[in-house]
Design a protein around this motif. Structure first.
Motif, PDB file in Angstrom:
ATOM      1  N   GLU A 142      12.714  10.290   3.913  1.00 59.03           N
ATOM      2  CA  GLU A 142      12.590   9.224   4.907  1.00 59.03           C
ATOM      3  C   GLU A 142      12.094   9.836   6.201  1.00 59.03           C
ATOM      4  N   LYS A 143      11.032   9.276   6.759  1.00 60.16           N
ATOM      5  CA  LYS A 143      10.483   9.788   8.014  1.00 60.16           C
ATOM      6  C   LYS A 143      10.041   8.607   8.868  1.00 60.16           C
ATOM      7  N   TYR A 144      10.602   8.544  10.073  1.00 63.17           N
ATOM      8  CA  TYR A 144      10.324   7.444  10.979  1.00 63.17           C
ATOM      9  C   TYR A 144      10.627   6.117  10.261  1.00 63.17           C
ATOM     10  N   ASP A 145       9.622   5.236  10.091  1.00 68.38           N
ATOM     11  CA  ASP A 145       9.823   3.949   9.422  1.00 68.38           C
ATOM     12  C   ASP A 145       9.232   3.958   8.016  1.00 68.38           C
ATOM     13  N   TRP A 146       9.179   5.134   7.390  1.00 69.79           N
ATOM     14  CA  TRP A 146       8.493   5.264   6.109  1.00 69.79           C
ATOM     15  C   TRP A 146       9.391   5.916   5.062  1.00 69.79           C
ATOM     16  N   ASN A 180       2.614  10.016 -10.783  1.00 64.29           N
ATOM     17  CA  ASN A 180       2.985  11.440 -10.762  1.00 64.29           C
ATOM     18  C   ASN A 180       2.649  12.144  -9.452  1.00 64.29           C
ATOM     19  N   LYS A 181       2.333  11.380  -8.409  1.00 63.76           N
ATOM     20  CA  LYS A 181       2.110  11.947  -7.083  1.00 63.76           C
ATOM     21  C   LYS A 181       3.010  11.217  -6.101  1.00 63.76           C
ATOM     22  N   THR A 182       3.321  11.869  -4.981  1.00 63.91           N
ATOM     23  CA  THR A 182       4.155  11.215  -3.978  1.00 63.91           C
ATOM     24  C   THR A 182       3.294  10.653  -2.857  1.00 63.91           C
ATOM     25  N   GLY A 183       3.722   9.496  -2.351  1.00 66.12           N
ATOM     26  CA  GLY A 183       3.035   8.860  -1.237  1.00 66.12           C
ATOM     27  C   GLY A 183       4.054   8.130  -0.376  1.00 66.12           C
ATOM     28  N   TRP A 184       3.568   7.438   0.634  1.00 68.72           N
ATOM     29  CA  TRP A 184       4.465   6.843   1.627  1.00 68.72           C
ATOM     30  C   TRP A 184       4.262   5.332   1.720  1.00 68.72           C
ATOM     31  N   VAL A 185       5.381   4.593   1.819  1.00 65.41           N
ATOM     32  CA  VAL A 185       5.358   3.141   2.002  1.00 65.41           C
ATOM     33  C   VAL A 185       6.237   2.787   3.196  1.00 65.41           C
ATOM     34  N   ASN A 218       0.824  -1.208   0.000  1.00 68.81           N
ATOM     35  CA  ASN A 218       0.000   0.000   0.000  1.00 68.81           C
ATOM     36  C   ASN A 218       0.859   1.258   0.000  1.00 68.81           C
ATOM     37  N   VAL A 219       0.451   2.218  -0.814  1.00 72.80           N
ATOM     38  CA  VAL A 219       1.066   3.546  -0.806  1.00 72.80           C
ATOM     39  C   VAL A 219       0.062   4.491  -0.145  1.00 72.80           C
ATOM     40  N   ARG A 220       0.489   5.180   0.933  1.00 67.70           N
ATOM     41  CA  ARG A 220      -0.438   5.986   1.728  1.00 67.70           C
ATOM     42  C   ARG A 220      -0.165   7.482   1.577  1.00 67.70           C
ATOM     43  N   LEU A 221      -1.186   8.277   1.923  1.00 68.79           N
ATOM     44  CA  LEU A 221      -1.090   9.729   1.786  1.00 68.79           C
ATOM     45  C   LEU A 221      -0.047  10.334   2.705  1.00 68.79           C
ATOM     46  N   SER A 222       0.185   9.694   3.845  1.00 67.78           N
ATOM     47  CA  SER A 222       1.150  10.209   4.818  1.00 67.78           C
ATOM     48  C   SER A 222       1.796   9.023   5.530  1.00 67.78           C
ATOM     49  N   PRO A 223       2.916   9.262   6.257  1.00 65.79           N
ATOM     50  CA  PRO A 223       3.650   8.155   6.892  1.00 65.79           C
ATOM     51  C   PRO A 223       2.958   7.611   8.142  1.00 65.79           C
ATOM     52  N   SER A 224       1.818   6.956   7.945  1.00 68.06           N
ATOM     53  CA  SER A 224       1.059   6.410   9.066  1.00 68.06           C
ATOM     54  C   SER A 224       0.157   5.292   8.557  1.00 68.06           C
ATOM     55  N   LEU A 225      -0.009   4.250   9.357  1.00 67.62           N
ATOM     56  CA  LEU A 225      -0.913   3.156   8.985  1.00 67.62           C
ATOM     57  C   LEU A 225      -2.366   3.602   9.005  1.00 67.62           C
ATOM     58  N   ASN A 226      -2.636   4.742   9.653  1.00 59.75           N
ATOM     59  CA  ASN A 226      -3.998   5.274   9.693  1.00 59.75           C
ATOM     60  C   ASN A 226      -4.322   6.129   8.474  1.00 59.75           C
ATOM     61  N   VAL A 232       1.953  -0.640  -5.030  1.00 59.94           N
ATOM     62  CA  VAL A 232       3.081  -1.052  -5.863  1.00 59.94           C
ATOM     63  C   VAL A 232       3.265  -2.559  -5.674  1.00 59.94           C
ATOM     64  N   GLN A 233       3.832  -3.189  -6.697  1.00 59.88           N
ATOM     65  CA  GLN A 233       3.927  -4.644  -6.697  1.00 59.88           C
ATOM     66  C   GLN A 233       5.359  -5.113  -6.459  1.00 59.88           C
ATOM     67  N   LYS A 234       5.499  -6.402  -6.164  1.00 61.55           N
ATOM     68  CA  LYS A 234       6.801  -6.990  -5.879  1.00 61.55           C
ATOM     69  C   LYS A 234       7.766  -6.769  -7.041  1.00 61.55           C
ATOM     70  N   ASN A 235       9.016  -6.396  -6.686  1.00 57.95           N
ATOM     71  CA  ASN A 235      10.125  -6.132  -7.621  1.00 57.95           C
ATOM     72  C   ASN A 235       9.988  -4.826  -8.391  1.00 57.95           C
TER      73      ASN A 235
END
Length: 585
Positions: free
Chosen positions: A215-219, A226-231, A189-197, A204-207
């Protein structure tokens, strides 16, 4: 008639009691001004969190209610953010391009031995140095200090010794790729911000190969559609530039070949033929570095460093593994202070055997506690304190925590007084209190972050924030200290000095005393003492809190003094030290 009148009155009362939510014009947007901002289900701190957003991200505005703005997170999700922590996006004006444009993000050092410090101030430890002409990566500027990166160093340098600073921060600049990697999970999952909530914006898929922007915390922040997100970083296999260079170096080294002589005695010639002149001889079993081959002749490197040609049918070629380096053998120290003492042992009580000058470099033999054992020019050993030098190589660096250790992990709410429509005091020369408090707050914020503290700003731009919201932030974050910054004014133009106010003696006075002591020590301004103050942000604050009056804008001389970057440096250093001393108690 009577019923109609009653109905009208009821409607009027209802209209007064219902909060007025303003629906804003279409295409209105805001930009987030803090590192991580909570998004809530309603316009207030009491509402539940629905997500979080990050600095410089832009969101479409749906509505506004008091000090809160409703933003659109995705097609199916919206939420509310504090208006004083975002800014309205203004339409950009196209600027004429210069014939010789300055490359944004790059600075040049104008001094040899310019020290890189861990934080924005001379009290922070030196972590490295740069020389005149070195090109530095620009990150941000805070008063007289500039946040830069250079090779393996990340820290702060004084702005007086660099050139190329942008006159203003570039808008909409492209994000810089800091790492690359590949996805290890089957579907991530790619999230809007660095949080599981936070809301999921894609997968995104494997490989899949991804570029990492932050890099922020564990994200990790990556780009998708064309947009940025957090994994989550646990599911990304990272390959840093350093690793790529290391692999490339190993690959190049592994391609080197060795020619082992099989003849009893073999002539080395200056050309690849028997007619070439003999320039030397090698014997059976000698191993020579193979440089090139031509017509069954081998060009080799001799032990004396010279090159020559030997008959290829009298050597046996083989590949060799690159030699394993001992990190400590290839590590060096560079002296950053003139007349640095080199001692006979790893202690300040040991005798001085040598004095080194700024820029001198020595090979490290080993690390002994907080000292480095180094090889001097005469071949003898000496010891230098690890906290007053910079190092290269893989040997462990020495860091002395100093006062920073007492601030690490502490939550400090910094409250720049006034803002927006409330200018606060206006000086004789026209200085605005709201501007000076914000300058001090931003510099203090950087100092505290560098020490590992968790600073929270009640505002980070010129906006109005109600007193109750400022206090609410103190309670919400359970502040270890709440510091409200102000500048004073009086009908008496000769009034001068610094005052610290407290409300609850058992809760606040000790903090106020620590800060006032350091403020007078750093600034040498008149000490007006620690006084009782019945102010809303102190009276209603359940956390340790003080209000600082940092000089008089009604005094022409003092106004000019407190407006300088030097004074901003002094008061923020004093508050930093005062907090450390308070937490040390």
């Amino acid at each position: 008639m009577k019923k109609g009148l009653i109905f009208t009155l009821v409607l009027a009362l209802l209209s007064l009691s219902i909060p007025q939510t303003t629906i804003l014009a279409e295409n209105s947007k805001v930009v987030i001004n803090v590192d991580s901002l909570h998004v809530r289900s309603g316009p207030g701190l009491s509402y539940n969190l629905v997500s979080s957003v990050d600095r410089n991200e832009e969101y479409e505005v749906i509505a506004k209610d008091g000090d809160w703005i409703q933003i659109k997170l995705s097609n199916n999700l919206s939420g509310w953010v504090a208006s004083w922590l975002v800014s309205e996006k203004k339409e950009e004006k196209k600027e004429e391009t210069s014939s010789n444009p300055v490359k944004l993000g790059k600075l040049e050092s104008t001094a040899d031995g310019l020290r890189i410090r861990k934080g924005p101030g001379t009290s922070f430890q030196v972590v490295g140095s740069v020389n005149k002409g070195d090109v530095l990566e620009f990150k941000e500027k805070s008063e007289s200090w500039v946040h830069i990166s250079f090779k393996d160093y990340d820290g702060w340098v004084h702005s007086d010794y660099v050139k190329g600073l942008p006159t203003e921060s570039p808008t909409n600049k492209e994000k810089t790729v800091i790492k690359s990697g590949s996805v290890t999970a089957n579907s991530l999952n790619v999230r809007l911000s660095p949080s599981l909530n936070a809301a999921v914006m894609g997968k995104v898929q494997k490989n899949d190969e991804v570029e990492i922007y932050a890099e922020k915390y564990d994200w990790f922040e990556i780009k998708i559609n064309n947009k940025t997100g957090w994994v989550h970083k646990d599911f990304i296999k990272v390959k840093t530039e350093e690793k790529k260079k290391e692999d490339q170096k190993k690959e190049e080294t592994s391609k080197k070949q060795i020619a082992t002589v099989t003849a009893t005695l073999l002539n080395v010639r200056n050309d690849f033929s028997l007619s070439g002149s003999v320039v030397g001889q090698v014997k059976k079993g000698d191993q020579l570095e193979l440089i090139s081959e031509q017509n069954n002749w081998c060009q080799v490197k001799l032990p004396n460093g010279k090159t020559g040609w030997v008959a290829g049918w009298y050597v046996e070629k083989s590949e060799v593994e690159p030699p394993t380096e001992n990190p400590e053998e290839t590590s060096t120290v560079t002296i950053i202070y003139n007349t640095t003492n080199i001692r006979s042992g790893p202690s300040t009580s040991d005798s001085i055997v040598h004095r080194a000058m700024q820029g001198d470099t020595f090979k490290i033999a080993e690390k002994v506690n907080d000292w480095y054992k180094i090889t001097l020019s005469n071949g003898e050993f000496g010891y230098v304190a690890g906290w007053i030098v910079t190092t290269t190589g893989s040997i462990a660096k020495v860091e002395r925590p100093g006062m920073n250790q007492y601030l690490e992990g502490k939550t400090i709410v910094i409250d720049p007084g006034h803002g927006g429509r409330d200018s606060g005091a206006v000086g004789v020369r026209g200085a605005y209190e709201k501007t000076l408090t914000l300058r001090a707050a931003k510099l203090l914020d950087e100092k505290l972050k560098a020490a590992g503290a968790k600073p929270i700003l009640t505002r980070n731009q010129d906006v109005y924030v109600s007193l109750s919201n400022r206090v609410s932030l103190s309670h919400y974050y359970q502040a270890d200290a709440f510091i409200s910054l102000h500048f004073d004014s009086s009908v008496y133009p000769s009034a001068r000095g610094i005052t610290t106010y407290y409300y609850n003696k058992s809760k606040d006075y000790s903090l106020g005393e620590s800060l006032q002591t350091e403020l007078i020590k750093q600034t040498s301004l008149r000490d007006r003492g620690v006084q009782y103050g019945n102010f809303h942000i102190l009276r209603n604050n359940k956390r340790p809190s003080v209000l600082l009056e940092l000089g008089f804008l009604s005094n022409m001389t003092e106004e000019a003094h407190v407006s300088t970057s030097r004074y901003q440096e002094q008061i923020t250093t004093a508050i930093f030290n005062g907090l450390a001393y308070e937490f040390k108690k």
